[in-house]
Design an enzyme around this catalytic site. Sequence first.
Site, PDB file in Angstrom:
ATOM      1  N   GLU A  94      24.491  48.499  24.521  1.00 46.36           N
ATOM      2  CA  GLU A  94      23.643  47.403  24.978  1.00 46.36           C
ATOM      3  C   GLU A  94      22.829  47.827  26.188  1.00 46.36           C
ATOM      4  O   GLU A  94      23.321  48.530  27.066  1.00 46.36           O
ATOM      5  CB  GLU A  94      24.519  46.223  25.397  1.00 46.36           C
ATOM      6  CG  GLU A  94      25.394  45.721  24.290  1.00 46.36           C
ATOM      7  CD  GLU A  94      26.284  44.584  24.747  1.00 46.36           C
ATOM      8  OE1 GLU A  94      27.058  44.101  23.923  1.00 46.36           O
ATOM      9  OE2 GLU A  94      26.197  44.181  25.920  1.00 46.36           O
ATOM     10  N   CYS A 115      19.224  47.347  32.952  1.00 46.65           N
ATOM     11  CA  CYS A 115      20.674  47.503  33.095  1.00 46.65           C
ATOM     12  C   CYS A 115      21.134  48.357  31.920  1.00 46.65           C
ATOM     13  O   CYS A 115      20.988  47.942  30.767  1.00 46.65           O
ATOM     14  CB  CYS A 115      21.313  46.116  33.074  1.00 46.65           C
ATOM     15  SG  CYS A 115      23.102  46.175  33.033  1.00 46.65           S
ATOM     16  N   CYS A 122      34.853  51.085  26.831  1.00 45.14           N
ATOM     17  CA  CYS A 122      35.298  51.480  28.175  1.00 45.14           C
ATOM     18  C   CYS A 122      36.817  51.587  28.158  1.00 45.14           C
ATOM     19  O   CYS A 122      37.487  50.792  27.502  1.00 45.14           O
ATOM     20  CB  CYS A 122      34.862  50.433  29.200  1.00 45.14           C
ATOM     21  SG  CYS A 122      35.307  50.896  30.899  1.00 45.14           S
ATOM     22  N   CYS A 126      39.258  46.026  32.036  1.00 46.71           N
ATOM     23  CA  CYS A 126      39.287  44.875  32.954  1.00 46.71           C
ATOM     24  C   CYS A 126      39.431  43.593  32.135  1.00 46.71           C
ATOM     25  O   CYS A 126      38.858  43.472  31.053  1.00 46.71           O
ATOM     26  CB  CYS A 126      38.018  44.822  33.801  1.00 46.71           C
ATOM     27  SG  CYS A 126      37.786  46.316  34.768  1.00 46.71           S
ATOM     28  N   CYS A 129      36.312  41.466  30.750  1.00 49.79           N
ATOM     29  CA  CYS A 129      35.135  42.204  30.283  1.00 49.79           C
ATOM     30  C   CYS A 129      35.223  42.551  28.794  1.00 49.79           C
ATOM     31  O   CYS A 129      36.217  43.131  28.341  1.00 49.79           O
ATOM     32  CB  CYS A 129      35.005  43.479  31.115  1.00 49.79           C
ATOM     33  SG  CYS A 129      33.674  44.535  30.578  1.00 49.79           S
ATOM     34  N   GLY A 169      30.674  50.442  29.934  1.00 50.57           N
ATOM     35  CA  GLY A 169      31.273  51.714  30.334  1.00 50.57           C
ATOM     36  C   GLY A 169      31.360  51.900  31.835  1.00 50.57           C
ATOM     37  O   GLY A 169      30.760  51.163  32.613  1.00 50.57           O
ATOM     38  N   GLU A 170      32.139  52.908  32.205  1.00 48.62           N
ATOM     39  CA  GLU A 170      32.335  53.235  33.613  1.00 48.62           C
ATOM     40  C   GLU A 170      31.538  54.522  33.900  1.00 48.62           C
ATOM     41  O   GLU A 170      31.926  55.609  33.461  1.00 48.62           O
ATOM     42  CB  GLU A 170      33.843  53.431  33.860  1.00 48.62           C
ATOM     43  CG  GLU A 170      34.217  54.070  35.163  1.00 48.62           C
ATOM     44  CD  GLU A 170      33.647  53.371  36.394  1.00 48.62           C
ATOM     45  OE1 GLU A 170      33.635  52.136  36.460  1.00 48.62           O
ATOM     46  OE2 GLU A 170      33.194  54.104  37.298  1.00 48.62           O
ATOM     47  N   SER A 201      27.184  51.270  39.366  1.00 46.20           N
ATOM     48  CA  SER A 201      28.277  50.324  39.571  1.00 46.20           C
ATOM     49  C   SER A 201      29.575  50.953  39.071  1.00 46.20           C
ATOM     50  O   SER A 201      29.640  51.457  37.958  1.00 46.20           O
ATOM     51  CB  SER A 201      27.984  49.030  38.801  1.00 46.20           C
ATOM     52  OG  SER A 201      29.040  48.117  38.951  1.00 46.20           O
ATOM     53  N   SER A 224      32.784  47.072  41.712  1.00 45.38           N
ATOM     54  CA  SER A 224      33.365  45.870  41.126  1.00 45.38           C
ATOM     55  C   SER A 224      34.705  45.657  41.805  1.00 45.38           C
ATOM     56  O   SER A 224      35.668  46.349  41.489  1.00 45.38           O
ATOM     57  CB  SER A 224      33.550  46.074  39.621  1.00 45.38           C
ATOM     58  OG  SER A 224      32.286  46.148  39.006  1.00 45.38           O
ATOM     59  N   LEU A 225      34.767  44.738  42.743  1.00 47.54           N
ATOM     60  CA  LEU A 225      35.989  44.543  43.523  1.00 47.54           C
ATOM     61  C   LEU A 225      36.872  43.471  42.872  1.00 47.54           C
ATOM     62  O   LEU A 225      38.001  43.728  42.498  1.00 47.54           O
ATOM     63  CB  LEU A 225      35.629  44.183  44.967  1.00 47.54           C
ATOM     64  CG  LEU A 225      36.714  44.512  45.977  1.00 47.54           C
ATOM     65  CD1 LEU A 225      36.952  45.998  46.098  1.00 47.54           C
ATOM     66  CD2 LEU A 225      36.361  43.939  47.343  1.00 47.54           C
ATOM     67  N   HIS A 226      36.330  42.273  42.758  1.00 44.36           N
ATOM     68  CA  HIS A 226      36.958  41.173  42.008  1.00 44.36           C
ATOM     69  C   HIS A 226      38.322  40.720  42.509  1.00 44.36           C
ATOM     70  O   HIS A 226      38.942  39.847  41.913  1.00 44.36           O
ATOM     71  CB  HIS A 226      37.064  41.502  40.504  1.00 44.36           C
ATOM     72  CG  HIS A 226      35.799  42.008  39.893  1.00 44.36           C
ATOM     73  ND1 HIS A 226      34.557  41.576  40.263  1.00 44.36           N
ATOM     74  CD2 HIS A 226      35.581  42.941  38.921  1.00 44.36           C
ATOM     75  CE1 HIS A 226      33.627  42.204  39.565  1.00 44.36           C
ATOM     76  NE2 HIS A 226      34.217  43.045  38.751  1.00 44.36           N
ATOM     77  N   ASN A 300      31.476  34.821  33.291  1.00 47.18           N
ATOM     78  CA  ASN A 300      30.890  34.413  32.021  1.00 47.18           C
ATOM     79  C   ASN A 300      32.029  34.444  30.999  1.00 47.18           C
ATOM     80  O   ASN A 300      32.551  35.518  30.729  1.00 47.18           O
ATOM     81  CB  ASN A 300      29.835  35.468  31.665  1.00 47.18           C
ATOM     82  CG  ASN A 300      28.711  34.913  30.857  1.00 47.18           C
ATOM     83  OD1 ASN A 300      28.610  33.719  30.661  1.00 47.18           O
ATOM     84  ND2 ASN A 300      27.858  35.795  30.394  1.00 47.18           N
ATOM     85  N   CYS A 343      28.075  42.258  30.021  1.00 52.32           N
ATOM     86  CA  CYS A 343      28.444  43.562  29.524  1.00 52.32           C
ATOM     87  C   CYS A 343      29.353  43.538  28.287  1.00 52.32           C
ATOM     88  O   CYS A 343      30.437  42.977  28.297  1.00 52.32           O
ATOM     89  CB  CYS A 343      29.077  44.202  30.740  1.00 52.32           C
ATOM     90  SG  CYS A 343      30.268  45.405  30.670  1.00 52.32           S
TER      91      CYS A 343
HETATM   92  N1  SAH Z   1      32.177  49.823  34.743  1.00 60.63           N
HETATM   93  C1  SAH Z   1      31.315  49.504  35.807  1.00 60.63           C
HETATM   94  C2  SAH Z   1      29.933  49.119  35.375  1.00 60.63           C
HETATM   95  C3  SAH Z   1      29.810  48.190  34.220  1.00 60.63           C
HETATM   96  S1  SAH Z   1      30.534  46.555  34.313  1.00 60.63           S
HETATM   97  C4  SAH Z   1      31.919  48.447  36.685  1.00 60.63           C
HETATM   98  O1  SAH Z   1      32.927  47.863  36.301  1.00 60.63           O
HETATM   99  O2  SAH Z   1      31.394  48.240  37.776  1.00 60.63           O
HETATM  100  C5  SAH Z   1      29.608  45.902  35.632  1.00 60.63           C
HETATM  101  C6  SAH Z   1      29.544  44.424  35.754  1.00 60.63           C
HETATM  102  O3  SAH Z   1      29.427  43.683  34.524  1.00 60.63           O
HETATM  103  C7  SAH Z   1      30.709  43.728  36.398  1.00 60.63           C
HETATM  104  O4  SAH Z   1      30.977  44.005  37.734  1.00 60.63           O
HETATM  105  C8  SAH Z   1      30.180  42.347  36.230  1.00 60.63           C
HETATM  106  O5  SAH Z   1      29.158  42.153  37.178  1.00 60.63           O
HETATM  107  C9  SAH Z   1      29.580  42.327  34.832  1.00 60.63           C
HETATM  108  N2  SAH Z   1      30.441  41.599  33.891  1.00 60.63           N
HETATM  109  C10 SAH Z   1      31.232  42.105  32.912  1.00 60.63           C
HETATM  110  N3  SAH Z   1      31.873  41.132  32.255  1.00 60.63           N
HETATM  111  C11 SAH Z   1      31.481  39.975  32.826  1.00 60.63           C
HETATM  112  C12 SAH Z   1      31.810  38.601  32.600  1.00 60.63           C
HETATM  113  N4  SAH Z   1      32.668  38.226  31.648  1.00 60.63           N
HETATM  114  N5  SAH Z   1      31.221  37.677  33.397  1.00 60.63           N
HETATM  115  C13 SAH Z   1      30.347  38.049  34.374  1.00 60.63           C
HETATM  116  N6  SAH Z   1      30.005  39.313  34.619  1.00 60.63           N
HETATM  117  C14 SAH Z   1      30.571  40.274  33.876  1.00 60.63           C
HETATM  118 FE1  SF4 Z   2      34.882  48.961  32.022  1.00 61.94          FE
HETATM  119 FE2  SF4 Z   2      33.368  47.967  34.019  1.00 61.94          FE
HETATM  120 FE3  SF4 Z   2      34.071  46.425  31.919  1.00 61.94          FE
HETATM  121 FE4  SF4 Z   2      35.913  47.171  33.703  1.00 61.94          FE
HETATM  122  S1  SF4 Z   2      34.102  45.876  34.093  1.00 61.94           S
HETATM  123  S2  SF4 Z   2      36.162  47.217  31.441  1.00 61.94           S
HETATM  124  S3  SF4 Z   2      35.237  49.233  34.213  1.00 61.94           S
HETATM  125  S4  SF4 Z   2      32.765  48.227  31.851  1.00 61.94           S
END
Ligand code: SAH
Ligand code: SF4
Length: 354
Positions: A94, A115, A122, A126, A129, A169-170, A201, A224-226, A300, A343
């Site tokens: 994507e 983006c 990945c 997380c 995600c 992906g990371e 990121s 991505s701290l969260h 989301n 993502c």
């Molecule tokens: N792997 C890397 C880069 C890709 S994911 C990382 O984790 O930083 C990057 C971003 O995708 C997350 O930090 C968040 O901003 C967004 N993201 C993924 N899933 C999401 C969701 N369900 N709701 C909102 N943002 C999301």
């Molecule tokens: Fe991978 Fe980033 Fe999604 Fe975490 S947030 S599963 S590191 S893509």
Amino acid sequence: MEQLPTLLACTQEQLAAILAEAGETKSYRVTQLAEWIWKKGATNFEQMSNLPPTLRRTLTERYTLRPLAVTERRVSVGGTRKLLCRLQDGELVETVIIPAALGENGSQSQRLTLCISSQVGCSFGCKFCASGLHGLKRSLSVGEIIGQIAVAQDEADDRVDNLVFMGMGEPLDNLENLLPALRLIIDPHALGISPRHITISTSGNVPGLKKLAQCGLPVRLAVSLHGATDEVRSRIMPVNRKWPLSELLSALEEWRAGSKHMITLEYILIAGVNDMLPQADLLADIARRLRAKINLIPCNPVPNLDWQRPAESVCRAFCRSLLAHHVPVTMRYEKGADIDAACGQLRRRTIERQ
Ligand code: SAH
Ligand code: SF4
């Protein structure tokens, strides 16, 4: 799709070698070819009208300029466009085009933000995600990373001038391809995007972060701290069990010492998981320690993942609490929630339909 190597992954020296192999040794041909690839955005070799027809034919047989093809487009009400791209081996990634007014880094001059993805799936898993749901399929090649920019420029009929690695992906788990791709993306003779308009990121891949820092590329960093404690963060991001906050924060302090840009801390707000006010206080402490800015993103919801977005009033209270600590904070609603823009969501829906 026939699997051919792409010239989008090539430096000027590599293009020269490829031309020599094709029997063309005049040095100005390298400049002509590079101009077609990078400046004129040629999508095939037949467009290269100032190259001899035999050379165009040889290049067509051996190489491609688009190692991925757009298979689905979704446009959100705000103008965000999500592209689902099929790679030569049939895998899907994507890429999201975000128009000017919505750009990530807030600068007025930027026109087009993209983006992009760094991997198919990945491995970090997380809990919020969609990208990590089915694990990692494979990393993207240099050409596939750059190919996303090329197809987005074709679609938008404009040049991308702001790039965020926040797709699937990371990125730091694919440094092998990320670094050569970044060099071409930055190179004024190739894509020529300014490094201060490139944001990587990461979920907190500490060894990757250290390697990226050693390379000295002046790109921006988002993390991505969260979660502001190990307990909360580990519940959301399994990566925290491998590299806990203490290790991540000291790697980030090192990064900050070598970078002139502020780090962005991304914090997805998830109802009842990390939206409590004591987390906001601890998050503010971390931001102050790193002199970082915070990007709050109300979660989301992803089908089959049961975590939900907190109520609007809770998001606002969390944001106010950070502001009271005088740390820079923005609240970003995921652009294009109506088109599965978070993502991994569109790919996942497509895989499930197949
Ligand atoms: N792997 C890397 C880069 C890709 S994911 C990382 O984790 O930083 C990057 C971003 O995708 C997350 O930090 C968040 O901003 C967004 N993201 C993924 N899933 C999401 C969701 N369900 N709701 C909102 N943002 C999301
Ligand atoms: Fe991978 Fe980033 Fe999604 Fe975490 S947030 S599963 S590191 S893509």
